[in-house]
Write a protein that holds these residues in place. Structure first.
Motif, PDB file in Angstrom:
ATOM      1  N   LEU A 198       0.833  -1.203   0.000  1.00 11.68           N
ATOM      2  CA  LEU A 198       0.000   0.000   0.000  1.00 11.68           C
ATOM      3  C   LEU A 198       0.867   1.252   0.000  1.00 11.68           C
ATOM      4  O   LEU A 198       0.585   2.234  -0.679  1.00 11.68           O
ATOM      5  N   GLN A 199       1.947   1.185   0.774  1.00  9.59           N
ATOM      6  CA  GLN A 199       2.784   2.369   0.874  1.00  9.59           C
ATOM      7  C   GLN A 199       3.598   2.604  -0.389  1.00  9.59           C
ATOM      8  O   GLN A 199       4.048   3.718  -0.638  1.00  9.59           O
ATOM      9  N   ALA A 200       3.767   1.541  -1.157  1.00 10.51           N
ATOM     10  CA  ALA A 200       4.560   1.695  -2.371  1.00 10.51           C
ATOM     11  C   ALA A 200       3.737   2.305  -3.502  1.00 10.51           C
ATOM     12  O   ALA A 200       4.292   2.781  -4.483  1.00 10.51           O
ATOM     13  N   VAL A 201       2.402   2.276  -3.361  1.00  7.95           N
ATOM     14  CA  VAL A 201       1.557   2.886  -4.392  1.00  7.95           C
ATOM     15  C   VAL A 201       1.607   4.397  -4.206  1.00  7.95           C
ATOM     16  O   VAL A 201       1.357   4.899  -3.110  1.00  7.95           O
ATOM     17  N   SER A 202       1.933   5.095  -5.269  1.00 15.05           N
ATOM     18  CA  SER A 202       2.172   6.530  -5.075  1.00 15.05           C
ATOM     19  C   SER A 202       0.871   7.235  -4.703  1.00 15.05           C
ATOM     20  O   SER A 202      -0.218   6.841  -5.105  1.00 15.05           O
ATOM     21  N   ARG A 203       1.025   8.295  -3.961  1.00 20.34           N
ATOM     22  CA  ARG A 203      -0.088   9.063  -3.454  1.00 20.34           C
ATOM     23  C   ARG A 203      -0.961   9.590  -4.585  1.00 20.34           C
ATOM     24  O   ARG A 203      -2.178   9.690  -4.452  1.00 20.34           O
ATOM     25  N   GLY A 204      -0.289   9.897  -5.680  1.00 16.45           N
ATOM     26  CA  GLY A 204      -0.992  10.462  -6.827  1.00 16.45           C
ATOM     27  C   GLY A 204      -2.102   9.552  -7.339  1.00 16.45           C
ATOM     28  O   GLY A 204      -3.128  10.028  -7.820  1.00 16.45           O
ATOM     29  N   ILE A 234      -8.333   0.991  -7.404  1.00 19.17           N
ATOM     30  CA  ILE A 234      -7.084   1.605  -7.858  1.00 19.17           C
ATOM     31  C   ILE A 234      -5.901   1.234  -6.965  1.00 19.17           C
ATOM     32  O   ILE A 234      -4.881   0.737  -7.439  1.00 19.17           O
ATOM     33  N   VAL A 235      -6.059   1.438  -5.672  1.00 17.32           N
ATOM     34  CA  VAL A 235      -4.896   1.270  -4.789  1.00 17.32           C
ATOM     35  C   VAL A 235      -4.606  -0.205  -4.520  1.00 17.32           C
ATOM     36  O   VAL A 235      -3.489  -0.670  -4.725  1.00 17.32           O
ATOM     37  N   LEU A 236      -5.634  -0.935  -4.092  1.00 18.02           N
ATOM     38  CA  LEU A 236      -5.397  -2.331  -3.676  1.00 18.02           C
ATOM     39  C   LEU A 236      -4.819  -3.210  -4.782  1.00 18.02           C
ATOM     40  O   LEU A 236      -3.860  -3.939  -4.549  1.00 18.02           O
ATOM     41  N   LEU A 278      -1.433  -5.078  -4.032  1.00 10.47           N
ATOM     42  CA  LEU A 278      -1.342  -6.535  -3.924  1.00 10.47           C
ATOM     43  C   LEU A 278      -0.328  -7.082  -4.915  1.00 10.47           C
ATOM     44  O   LEU A 278       0.406  -8.015  -4.610  1.00 10.47           O
ATOM     45  N   ARG A 279      -0.285  -6.450  -6.106  1.00 11.38           N
ATOM     46  CA  ARG A 279       0.658  -6.945  -7.092  1.00 11.38           C
ATOM     47  C   ARG A 279       2.085  -6.781  -6.563  1.00 11.38           C
ATOM     48  O   ARG A 279       2.911  -7.664  -6.710  1.00 11.38           O
TER      49      ARG A 279
END
Lengths: 373, 348
Positions: A259-265, A284-286, A290-291
């Motif tokens: 989750l933290q690696a997915v950019s805030r944007g 979008i985020v999950l 997960l990937r």
């Protein structure tokens, strides 16, 4: 019109350059690139060959293949004691499951495998329906088939389950329960609501701060004392619950990393498009998170699968436990009996863990391609 | 320290558990369930082992069967619960099992502070020694081990017992301790030490796993006391009496010569009043002996146990003695009249 620097005849033919393709070239480049490399190759090759020979010698050449009891295997210089495995193997798979009812675990396994196989193949259709079946209907079917007590199936108590069946039941239930729980916990830990966040953090840190053996021991030894007399929770269920909660805490941290690696944007873009928070998270985020966390998640799955052997300490006969119990049979007591049993256990565990790991690699590769598109 | 804490915790928990568990009689519970719930070990050679057909065998197991036969008339009406050493007392205290027959040593702390009662001594175990007679042909007793190197597992009472014994017999010795039992045995087999020491029943079991079992002899001496016996909950005297007397009946029947094969004949033909009382023979005037009824079970309680399971000697020989691969000598487990310690009060 002659110039001395012009050759009058063809230059002598030189041998063609060494090929860069083909097995010979591969060998030369990777194994015999220089004197050091050659020495290392030969040394390690000898060592590996020696090891392989030792294994072969023990498992095949010196092994005992037939026999009715220990006298066959208790021969000086004998290798693996296979008749012990032939006799005990069904018990290693089914535990103390009644002999006449063993088709039930087999059927349970077959249904599970039949439903799981199309899930694992990306091209197979009807994923949604299949997933629904696996996650909702299948646990019920499996529970009824294994536990019995309805539809004329004689009840089989969980204390009689054992061997590979228990290992798989514990591992699969643990995996199926811990993933969604872990995702919820990871989302909870990122939540802006203080109570949810606090509770998630407390849960995760509590379970991560306790060794698994302690959890299982508490569940099996201390819990019954706190319950009212006469009320007893099933030991296997207690162990599964303990193991799943334990794994979910680790799962939560693995997912949080994603989750933290997915950019805030990404999230902001989702919100800007007018999606709700839930939609943003779910669509979008999950998926991206997960990937990213697949390697870690599979690592936890494999760890969980191997951790199932710890249920041995609370008196449940998993695969290793039942092999251990069989070693105490004086009918088969011989110098190599224990080694043979553990060898088979190692093979079985390796087969499962290796399969999981390879499949994860395949999934990673597939998702990485999708990501690049 | 850790052990003490666990004992304390279990003790405290036991008090709570007993308050709840003692309300209903175990005998009634057993009758209602239709089987005896028996706690056994997860696998101990000769004492409780599952065979490939899921049948439990062993001395501890056979005792459970004898109790089931005495109470319910059917030795197969037992539900075996394999227990770890840590859970065994909790399982008994919480009512999960009716009877713990799991090679449990009778000690004072267990007897007095855990809310348990030991019903007898099925097997007199104790620390013994094994030596390789091919390498040490002159060693016939522990007293010949002066100056020997002894392998054993570290951190157990075995170390202490060896120290005490050799000191009191003014003998020198060298101790080689190992974290794991398997390592100690491997060291013994490699010849790093002259003898290996653990409980005697364990020595016989280990001997079977050695490359040359016949070269290794277990020395006759036992230097510590490990009396193993069945355990029941404290506070249910009726059930305690039944378990205790099933054990006595097994020992008495061996003494009286009643076996699983001749039990029925003995009941019909024996004129020995001891036999008649034990087997519940109705006397000529039609009055029953009343020993079974007095305990709340059938008059044929002992007959059922002996017929279906066998007397003490049969149980011993079949599982650990001369008819088993273990081949343990009767030794201290012989009847009192043969110089052993197995002794039962008379049935009168």
């Amino acid at each position: 019109m002659s110039a001395s620097y012009v050759r009058a005849s063809d230059a002598p033919l030189r041998p063609p350059p060494r090929g860069h393709a083909g097995p010979l070239a591969w060998l030369r480049e990777n194994l015999f690139a220089g004197p050091g490399s050659t020495a290392l190759t030969l040394g390690l090759g000898l060592l590996l060959g020696w090891l392989a020979y030792q294994v072969l010698d023990w498992t095949v050449l010196r092994a005992v293949w037939t026999g009715a009891d220990r006298s066959a295997c208790a021969v000086p210089g004998a290798g693996a004691c296979w008749p012990f495995v032939w006799e005990k193997f069904p018990q290693w798979v089914f535990g103390f499951y009644p002999l006449g009812e063993r088709w039930r675990p087999v059927l349970t396994f077959l249904i599970g495998a039949a439903a799981l196989a199309p899930m694992l193949m990306p091209a197979a259709p009807a994923k949604r329906f299949n997933a629904l079946f696996l996650l909702v209907a299948y646990p019920v079917i499996a529970f009824v088939l294994l536990g019995g007590g309805v539809f004329g199936l004689p009840p089989v108590e969980t204390t009689n389950w054992g061997g590979l069946v228990v290992t798989l039941v514990v591992a699969v239930t643990g995996i199926v329960l811990s993933l969604p729980l872990g995702i919820l916990l990871a989302l909870g830990r990122q939540s802006e609501l203080p109570v949810v966040r606090g509770a998630s953090i407390a849960f995760i840190e509590l379970w991560r701060g306790v060794p698994l053996v302690t959890v299982l021991f508490m569940a099996s030894v201390m819990l019954p004392l706190f319950l009212p007399s006469g009320m007893s929770l099933d030991k296997l269920m207690r162990a599964i619950a303990g193991l799943s909660l334990f794994a979910s805490a680790y799962m939560a941290e693995a997912v949080r990393g994603g989750l933290q690696a997915v950019s805030r944007g990404q999230r902001e873009a989702g919100l800007a498009l007018g999606l709700s928070r839930w939609q943003t998270t779910a669509k979008i985020v999950l998926p991206q998170a997960l990937r990213i966390s697949i390697p870690n998640i599979v690592g936890i799955f494999i760890g969980l699968f191997k951790d199932t052997t710890l249920v041995l300490v609370v008196g449940i006969y998993d695969l290793l436990g039942i092999i251990n119990a069989g070693l105490q049979d004086s009918k088969w007591a011989a110098p190599q009996t224990a080694n043979t049993g553990y060898f088979v256990a190692a093979l079985i565990y390796f087969a499962f863990c290796f399969a999981m790991s390879r499949y994860a690699l395949f999934t990673e590769g597939r998702l990485a391609r999708t990501g690049r598109r | 320290m850790k052990n003490k804490l666990i004992t304390l915790m279990l003790g405290a928990a036991a008090t709570v558990a007993i308050a709840g568990a003692a309300s209903a009689g175990t005998l009634d519970d057993v009758r209602q369930h239709g089987f005896v719930q028996c706690g056994v070990s997860q696998g101990l050679m000769g004492f409780s082992v599952p065979d490939a057909q899921n049948n439990w065998t062993g001395m501890d197991v056979d005792f459970c069967r004898a109790v089931a036969a005495a109470v319910l008339g059917d030795a197969t009406k037992v539900k075996f619960t394999p227990l770890t050493a840590k859970e065994r007392f909790t399982a008994l205290q919480s009512g999960e099992i009716d009877l713990l027959s799991r090679n449990t040593t009778w000690t004072m702390s267990r007897d007095t502070s855990l809310g348990l009662k030991f019903a007898g001594i099925m097997y007199y175990d104790g620390q013994g020694f094994i030596v390789n007679k091919a390498k040490h042909p002159n060693v016939k007793s522990v007293n010949d081990l002066a100056g020997a190197t002894i392998c054993t597992q570290s951190g157990t009472t075995t170390e202490l017992n060896i120290a005490d014994y050799f000191k009191s017999h003014k003998m020198d010795y060298k101790l080689l301790t190992f974290e794991k039992n398997d390592e100690a045995i491997a060291a013994y087999q490699d010849g790093r030490c002259d003898s290996y020491s653990t409980d005697q029943s364990g020595l016989y079991a280990q001997r079977l796993k050695m490359a040359t079992p016949d070269d290794n002899v277990v020395l006759p001496e036992i230097i510590s006391k490990e009396p193993l016996g069945p355990v029941v909950r404290q506070g249910d005297d009726a059930w305690f009496n039944i378990v205790k007397w099933v054990y006595f009946a097994l020992v008495n029947s061996e003494e009286l010569g009643i076996t699983s094969k001749n039990a029925d004949d003995m009941k019909k033909t024996s004129t020995n009043p001891e036999v008649q009382r034990l087997l519940g023979v109705t006397s000529a005037d039609g009055t029953a002996a009343g020993f079974g009824i007095g305990m709340g079970v059938d008059e044929g309680w002992a007959l059922a146990a002996i017929k279906q399971v066998g007397n003490y000697g049969e149980i011993f020989d079949r599982n650990v003695g001369k008819d088993s691969p273990l081949k343990i000598e009767r030794g201290k487990n012989a009847l009192w009249k043969d110089g052993g310690l197995q002794y039962a009060p008379p049935v009168r």
